[in-house]
Design an enzyme around this catalytic site. Structure first.
Site, mmCIF file in Angstrom:
data_model
loop_
_atom_site.group_PDB
_atom_site.id
_atom_site.type_symbol
_atom_site.label_atom_id
_atom_site.label_comp_id
_atom_site.label_asym_id
_atom_site.label_seq_id
_atom_site.Cartn_x
_atom_site.Cartn_y
_atom_site.Cartn_z
ATOM 1 N N SER A 124 -0.661 -12.921 39.782
ATOM 2 C CA SER A 124 -0.246 -12.761 38.388
ATOM 3 C C SER A 124 -0.393 -11.320 37.941
ATOM 4 C CB SER A 124 -1.144 -13.651 37.536
ATOM 5 O OG SER A 124 -1.019 -13.323 36.173
ATOM 6 N N TYR A 148 -9.802 -16.907 34.947
ATOM 7 C CA TYR A 148 -8.544 -17.228 35.626
ATOM 8 C C TYR A 148 -8.024 -16.006 36.383
ATOM 9 C CZ TYR A 148 -3.498 -17.565 36.213
ATOM 10 O OH TYR A 148 -2.234 -17.503 36.749
ATOM 11 N N LYS A 152 -7.423 -15.006 40.646
ATOM 12 C CA LYS A 152 -6.242 -14.424 41.301
ATOM 13 C C LYS A 152 -6.643 -13.159 42.065
ATOM 14 C CE LYS A 152 -3.312 -17.498 40.072
ATOM 15 N NZ LYS A 152 -2.888 -18.450 41.093
HETATM 16 P P1 NAD Z 1 1.588 -25.537 37.144
HETATM 17 O O1 NAD Z 1 0.292 -25.958 36.550
HETATM 18 O O2 NAD Z 1 2.829 -26.143 36.595
HETATM 19 O O3 NAD Z 1 1.557 -25.756 38.735
HETATM 20 C C1 NAD Z 1 0.374 -25.695 39.488
HETATM 21 C C2 NAD Z 1 0.286 -26.994 40.252
HETATM 22 O O4 NAD Z 1 -0.889 -27.006 41.064
HETATM 23 C C3 NAD Z 1 0.211 -28.239 39.344
HETATM 24 O O5 NAD Z 1 1.257 -29.102 39.706
HETATM 25 C C4 NAD Z 1 -1.165 -28.844 39.648
HETATM 26 O O6 NAD Z 1 -1.117 -30.269 39.577
HETATM 27 C C5 NAD Z 1 -1.430 -28.321 41.051
HETATM 28 N N1 NAD Z 1 -2.832 -28.179 41.456
HETATM 29 C C6 NAD Z 1 -3.847 -27.562 40.792
HETATM 30 N N2 NAD Z 1 -4.979 -27.593 41.541
HETATM 31 C C7 NAD Z 1 -4.657 -28.225 42.697
HETATM 32 C C8 NAD Z 1 -5.393 -28.576 43.863
HETATM 33 N N3 NAD Z 1 -6.687 -28.277 43.985
HETATM 34 N N4 NAD Z 1 -4.753 -29.227 44.861
HETATM 35 C C9 NAD Z 1 -3.450 -29.560 44.737
HETATM 36 N N5 NAD Z 1 -2.705 -29.276 43.672
HETATM 37 C C10 NAD Z 1 -3.310 -28.609 42.640
HETATM 38 O O7 NAD Z 1 1.669 -23.949 37.054
HETATM 39 P P2 NAD Z 1 2.886 -22.974 37.360
HETATM 40 O O8 NAD Z 1 3.245 -22.301 36.081
HETATM 41 O O9 NAD Z 1 3.926 -23.649 38.151
HETATM 42 O O10 NAD Z 1 2.126 -21.893 38.236
HETATM 43 C C11 NAD Z 1 2.122 -21.927 39.664
HETATM 44 C C12 NAD Z 1 1.194 -20.840 40.169
HETATM 45 O O11 NAD Z 1 1.622 -19.587 39.646
HETATM 46 C C13 NAD Z 1 -0.255 -21.009 39.701
HETATM 47 O O12 NAD Z 1 -1.106 -20.610 40.743
HETATM 48 C C14 NAD Z 1 -0.358 -20.057 38.535
HETATM 49 O O13 NAD Z 1 -1.671 -19.600 38.356
HETATM 50 C C15 NAD Z 1 0.571 -18.929 38.981
HETATM 51 N N6 NAD Z 1 1.100 -18.146 37.859
HETATM 52 C C16 NAD Z 1 1.741 -18.778 36.820
HETATM 53 C C17 NAD Z 1 2.216 -18.016 35.743
HETATM 54 C C18 NAD Z 1 2.878 -18.683 34.573
HETATM 55 O O14 NAD Z 1 2.972 -18.052 33.516
HETATM 56 N N7 NAD Z 1 3.392 -19.907 34.677
HETATM 57 C C19 NAD Z 1 2.071 -16.610 35.730
HETATM 58 C C20 NAD Z 1 1.445 -16.003 36.819
HETATM 59 C C21 NAD Z 1 0.971 -16.778 37.883
HETATM 60 N N1 UFG Z 2 2.483 -15.459 21.447
HETATM 61 C C1 UFG Z 2 2.619 -15.716 20.097
HETATM 62 N N2 UFG Z 2 2.484 -17.007 19.664
HETATM 63 C C2 UFG Z 2 2.215 -18.045 20.515
HETATM 64 C C3 UFG Z 2 2.081 -17.763 21.905
HETATM 65 C C4 UFG Z 2 2.205 -16.453 22.325
HETATM 66 O O1 UFG Z 2 2.859 -14.812 19.301
HETATM 67 O O2 UFG Z 2 2.082 -19.187 20.051
HETATM 68 C C5 UFG Z 2 2.660 -14.069 21.937
HETATM 69 C C6 UFG Z 2 1.434 -13.488 22.618
HETATM 70 O O3 UFG Z 2 0.573 -12.906 21.679
HETATM 71 C C7 UFG Z 2 2.085 -12.480 23.586
HETATM 72 C C8 UFG Z 2 3.435 -13.139 23.950
HETATM 73 O O4 UFG Z 2 3.686 -14.092 22.910
HETATM 74 O O5 UFG Z 2 2.363 -11.281 22.914
HETATM 75 C C9 UFG Z 2 3.404 -13.868 25.290
HETATM 76 O O6 UFG Z 2 2.318 -14.793 25.307
HETATM 77 P P1 UFG Z 2 2.189 -15.908 26.439
HETATM 78 O O7 UFG Z 2 0.975 -16.721 26.096
HETATM 79 O O8 UFG Z 2 3.466 -16.642 26.595
HETATM 80 O O9 UFG Z 2 1.971 -15.079 27.783
HETATM 81 P P2 UFG Z 2 0.855 -14.005 28.167
HETATM 82 O O10 UFG Z 2 1.565 -12.719 28.442
HETATM 83 O O11 UFG Z 2 -0.242 -13.989 27.197
HETATM 84 O O12 UFG Z 2 0.244 -14.624 29.527
HETATM 85 C C10 UFG Z 2 1.087 -15.106 30.585
HETATM 86 C C11 UFG Z 2 0.385 -16.253 31.287
HETATM 87 C C12 UFG Z 2 -0.864 -15.758 31.970
HETATM 88 C C13 UFG Z 2 -0.527 -14.635 32.882
HETATM 89 C C14 UFG Z 2 0.197 -13.542 32.147
HETATM 90 C C15 UFG Z 2 0.660 -12.452 33.069
HETATM 91 O O13 UFG Z 2 0.028 -17.256 30.361
HETATM 92 O O14 UFG Z 2 -1.412 -16.799 32.752
HETATM 93 O O15 UFG Z 2 1.351 -14.083 31.486
HETATM 94 O O16 UFG Z 2 1.392 -12.999 34.116
HETATM 95 F F1 UFG Z 2 -1.674 -14.141 33.400
#
Ligand code: NAD
Ligand code: UFG
Length: 343
Positions: A124, A148, A152
């Site tokens: 991330s 979190y 990572k």
């Molecule tokens: P998500 O929660 O939809 O998917 C993660 C999946 O992992 C879920 O389906 C959950 O059931 C499964 N899981 C969790 N722990 C597990 C375990 N111990 N064994 C088996 N399955 C398990 O999240 P996502 O948005 O699809 O994210 C996927 C990956 O990308 C995650 O590692 C997340 O941290 C990373 N990531 C997501 C974002 C974002 O904004 N969505 C940003 C940066 C990184």
């Molecule tokens: N925001 C609002 N109102 C809301 C939600 C968010 O104004 O209800 C704003 C936040 O302040 C920020 C922007 O929208 O300025 C984006 O916020 P998000 O929560 O959608 O995303 P973040 O950038 O805070 O974080 C996301 C993921 C993290 C990850 C990060 C970088 O949630 O897990 O991107 O990849 F680490």
């Protein structure tokens, strides 16, 4: 080519499974369904016309992983499995470290035992910490502000060390920026449980009438309109990035890290007004105090991925907003039915 997708029933994993199946790979999904519904993979199977196996199991449980490697000839792994809510990780740090680090360690052990040597990891942009110059480049110093993020950071380090110890290992670390949107069919998408933390699902639920108004967290940041700027990336562009990463892992040994973002930052109000314009809707909002821990601006330099992965994003902010809304309006309760939600 069988590819194990840990956490593959989740938001990014399900879109990647679809993309891989369409490209001729054989995705195999292992997910403990702690944050996902089996319906997602059923729908991916229907959309692709390919039966994608979904095994309910936990990545921290060696025997669950062993069973998958015994049943399928896994050549490559994409490791999505993990807990991902920043606020929850502050409240429950041990649960986050236990789940996310154990999952990575157990997976690497089982891969080694089965001679599987290619892994793509979901990292991330949060590992860049705060106070950085923009755009963010892969060479910048790292640091995190919540458990979190540290999971990572630590998983990246574990994977780097494993790569150093075994020169035949291919490790591709992908640092995602802000994934949003949904597959253009509107059949699969992001399905947060409870009140969403992230901006796009929150906007969608306000537009649908499930939530009253959006809280815009701060309008006094040093950005063009005072609201926070992020690098939003369409989840299908991100999914295609994984396809490119698998191809790269096949052709190279060693450890490599890539930003997956567009390189362009948009503010909260840019996203909100684009959403309203392309979908012909009004989304009520109010300016609220800054959210603790948020930074003003975050966007990627995606040049390395363009050069080495031959990948770049194709979809616009308009596409992201249109596709997110199509998913939300066709599935107001996500993968749950109205009856399940009432129960
Ligand atoms: P998500 O929660 O939809 O998917 C993660 C999946 O992992 C879920 O389906 C959950 O059931 C499964 N899981 C969790 N722990 C597990 C375990 N111990 N064994 C088996 N399955 C398990 O999240 P996502 O948005 O699809 O994210 C996927 C990956 O990308 C995650 O590692 C997340 O941290 C990373 N990531 C997501 C974002 C974002 O904004 N969505 C940003 C940066 C990184
Ligand atoms: N925001 C609002 N109102 C809301 C939600 C968010 O104004 O209800 C704003 C936040 O302040 C920020 C922007 O929208 O300025 C984006 O916020 P998000 O929560 O959608 O995303 P973040 O950038 O805070 O974080 C996301 C993921 C993290 C990850 C990060 C970088 O949630 O897990 O991107 O990849 F680490």
């Amino acid at each position: 080519m069988a590819v194990l997708l840990t956490g593959g029933a989740g938001y990014i994993g399900s879109h990647t499974a679809l993309c891989l199946a369409n490209a001729g790979f054989e995705p195999v999904v292992l997910d403990n369904l702690s944050n996902a519904s089996p319906e997602a993979i059923k729908r991916v199977s229907r959309l692709t016309g390919k039966q994608i196996p979904l095994i309910e199991g936990d990545c921290t449980v060696k025997s669950d992983l062993e069973a998958v490697f015994a049943q399928y000839p896994i050549d490559q792994v994409i490791h999505f499995a993990g807990l991902k809510a920043v606020g929850e990780s502050v409240a429950q740090p041990l649960r986050y470290y236990r789940n996310n680090l154990d999952a990575t360690l157990t997976l690497l052990e089982v891969m080694a035992a089965h001679g599987c040597r290619q892994i793509v990891f979901s990292s991330s942009a949060t590992v860049y910490g705060t106070n950085q110059e923009m755009p963010l480049r892969e060479t910048f110093p790292l640091g995190c502000t919540n458990p979190y993020g540290w999971t990572k950071f630590m998983s990246e380090q574990i994977l780097r060390d494993a790569g150093t110890a075994d020169p035949n290992l291919s490790v591709v670390l992908l640092r995602y920026f802000n994934p949003v949107g949904a597959h253009e069919s509107g059949e699969i998408g992001e399905d947060p449980s409870g009140i969403p933390n992230n901006l796009m699902p929150y906007i969608c639920q306000v537009a649908k009438g499930r939530l009253k108004q959006l809280n815009v967290f701060g309008d006094d940041y040093p950005t063009h309109d005072g609201t926070g700027v992020r690098d939003y990336i369409h989840v299908m562009d991100l999914a295609e990035g994984h396809l490119a990463a698998l191809n790269y892992a096949q052709a190279h040994r060693g450890v490599e890290v890539f930003n997956l973002g567009t390189g362009v930052g948009y503010s909260v109000l840019d996203l909100l007004h684009t959403f309203e314009r392309v979908n012909g809707l009004r989304v009520p909002y109010r300016i609220a105090p800054r959210r603790p821990g948020d930074i003003a601006t975050c966007y990627a330099d995606p040049a390395k991925a363009a050069e080495l992965l031959h990948w770049q994003t194709k979809r616009s902010l308009d596409d992201m907003c249109r596709d997110a809304w199509r998913w939300q309006s066709q599935n107001p309760m996500g993968y749950r039915t109205a009856q399940e939600t009432d129960a």
